[in-house]
Design a protein around this motif. Sequence first.
Motif, short mmCIF file in Angstrom:
data_model
loop_
_atom_site.label_atom_id
_atom_site.label_comp_id
_atom_site.label_asym_id
_atom_site.label_seq_id
_atom_site.Cartn_x
_atom_site.Cartn_y
_atom_site.Cartn_z
N ALA A 170 0.83 -1.21 0.00
CA ALA A 170 0.00 0.00 0.00
C ALA A 170 0.86 1.26 0.00
O ALA A 170 0.45 2.30 -0.53
N ALA A 171 2.05 1.18 0.59
CA ALA A 171 2.93 2.36 0.66
C ALA A 171 3.34 2.86 -0.72
O ALA A 171 3.65 4.05 -0.89
N PHE A 172 3.31 1.99 -1.73
CA PHE A 172 3.72 2.39 -3.07
C PHE A 172 2.75 3.40 -3.68
O PHE A 172 3.09 4.09 -4.64
N ALA A 173 1.52 3.48 -3.15
CA ALA A 173 0.52 4.40 -3.68
C ALA A 173 0.88 5.85 -3.38
O ALA A 173 0.42 6.77 -4.07
N THR A 174 1.65 6.09 -2.35
CA THR A 174 2.08 7.45 -1.99
C THR A 174 3.60 7.46 -1.88
O THR A 174 4.15 7.51 -0.77
N PRO A 175 4.30 7.41 -3.01
CA PRO A 175 5.75 7.28 -2.98
C PRO A 175 6.51 8.52 -2.53
O PRO A 175 7.68 8.43 -2.18
N VAL A 176 5.84 9.68 -2.54
CA VAL A 176 6.49 10.92 -2.10
C VAL A 176 5.56 11.66 -1.16
O VAL A 176 4.44 12.03 -1.54
N THR A 177 5.99 11.88 0.07
CA THR A 177 5.19 12.63 1.04
C THR A 177 6.11 13.57 1.83
O THR A 177 7.31 13.34 1.93
N ASP A 206 5.13 16.42 8.79
CA ASP A 206 5.86 16.69 10.04
C ASP A 206 7.33 16.99 9.79
O ASP A 206 8.21 16.60 10.57
N GLY A 207 7.59 17.68 8.66
CA GLY A 207 8.95 18.08 8.35
C GLY A 207 9.83 16.97 7.81
O GLY A 207 11.04 17.16 7.66
N ILE A 208 9.25 15.82 7.49
CA ILE A 208 10.03 14.69 6.96
C ILE A 208 9.63 14.40 5.52
O ILE A 208 8.46 14.15 5.23
N LEU A 209 10.59 14.45 4.62
CA LEU A 209 10.37 14.08 3.24
C LEU A 209 10.63 12.58 3.10
O LEU A 209 11.73 12.10 3.40
N THR A 210 9.60 11.85 2.68
CA THR A 210 9.72 10.40 2.52
C THR A 210 9.59 10.05 1.05
O THR A 210 8.65 10.48 0.37
N ILE A 211 10.54 9.26 0.55
CA ILE A 211 10.57 8.86 -0.85
C ILE A 211 10.68 7.34 -0.91
O ILE A 211 11.57 6.75 -0.30
N ILE A 212 9.78 6.72 -1.64
CA ILE A 212 9.86 5.28 -1.90
C ILE A 212 10.28 5.13 -3.36
O ILE A 212 9.55 5.51 -4.27
N THR A 213 11.46 4.60 -3.54
CA THR A 213 12.04 4.60 -4.89
C THR A 213 12.83 3.33 -5.15
O THR A 213 13.41 2.74 -4.22
N ALA A 214 12.84 2.91 -6.39
CA ALA A 214 13.60 1.73 -6.77
C ALA A 214 15.09 2.03 -6.78
O ALA A 214 15.51 3.11 -7.18
N ASP A 215 15.86 1.08 -6.33
CA ASP A 215 17.31 1.21 -6.37
C ASP A 215 17.77 1.19 -7.82
O ASP A 215 17.17 0.51 -8.67
N SER A 216 18.84 1.92 -8.11
CA SER A 216 19.34 1.95 -9.49
C SER A 216 19.96 0.61 -9.89
O SER A 216 20.18 0.35 -11.07
N ALA A 217 20.23 -0.26 -8.90
CA ALA A 217 20.86 -1.54 -9.19
C ALA A 217 19.84 -2.60 -9.59
O ALA A 217 19.78 -3.69 -9.03
N VAL A 218 18.98 -2.26 -10.57
CA VAL A 218 18.01 -3.23 -11.09
C VAL A 218 18.73 -4.15 -12.06
O VAL A 218 19.43 -3.69 -12.96
#
Length: 259
Positions: free
Chosen positions: A91-98, A101-113
């Motif tokens: 479910a976290a993938f639906a909001t990959p950038v938030t 509370d002052g925290i930038l959260t990024i869910i991203t694929a590693d470049s080592a695919v």
Amino acid sequence: MKSSSTRVAQRGFGLVELMIAMLLGLILIMGVMQIFITSKQTYGMQQSAATMQENARFVLSRISSELRQVGMFGCLDIERLPIATRNQIPAAFATPVTFQDGILTIITADSAVERVTEEVTLTASGLGAGWLLVSDCVAGLRIDSGVGVTAAAGDLVVPVRQLEYRLADHALKTRVNGMGNFETLIEGVSGFDVQFGLAASDADVHVSGAYVTDVTGLESRVRSVRLVLQLAEDPSDPDAGSVKTKDFTLVAALRNRLD
């Protein structure tokens, strides 16, 4: 008997001449010292300005690169997978950038695919990831739930990480996968702000209107992210430093939402 001209030639410096010479020497020394002090101050200011510039370049380049990778999973197109397969996506993938509370959260694929050449069992933690996707890029998708997942020859292995950034103690700090303490990336930070460019609708690809800070319920319309980093020589008192406080701004587009 020596002549009067010889006696005149042998006279030394008088007190007045000596004082004048000392005064001129003192003025010369003070001038040289002033030039040295000014040069040292100028060098220090240039070094501080260069450090601020380099720190800003490093951080903004790093975060923007991670933002551009959001939703990019190599040949795996999640939106084209069968519904039953898509339902496996965390479910976290639906909001990959938030930014909350002052925290930038990024869910991203590693470049080592990469693709595996033989059957192997892998774990997300073993690859420094929060999630591990294994797919044949057609319909199959397997996700490591903590016990490992088996990849067959030819499968694509996609490590996905959760990255967090926040401003604390006049430093920009980060941590990976929500574990452990935040570690310092750079110091001398007096401000860190994140804004989002939204499309008019889910179907549009272009940013419409002004950038906003609150995208609650509008995450699917985010098309770009504006980062504003404020650096100061003395963040506790930005006006006290010899180098003026500077704002560095960068806009990163979410590439997978601009196709």
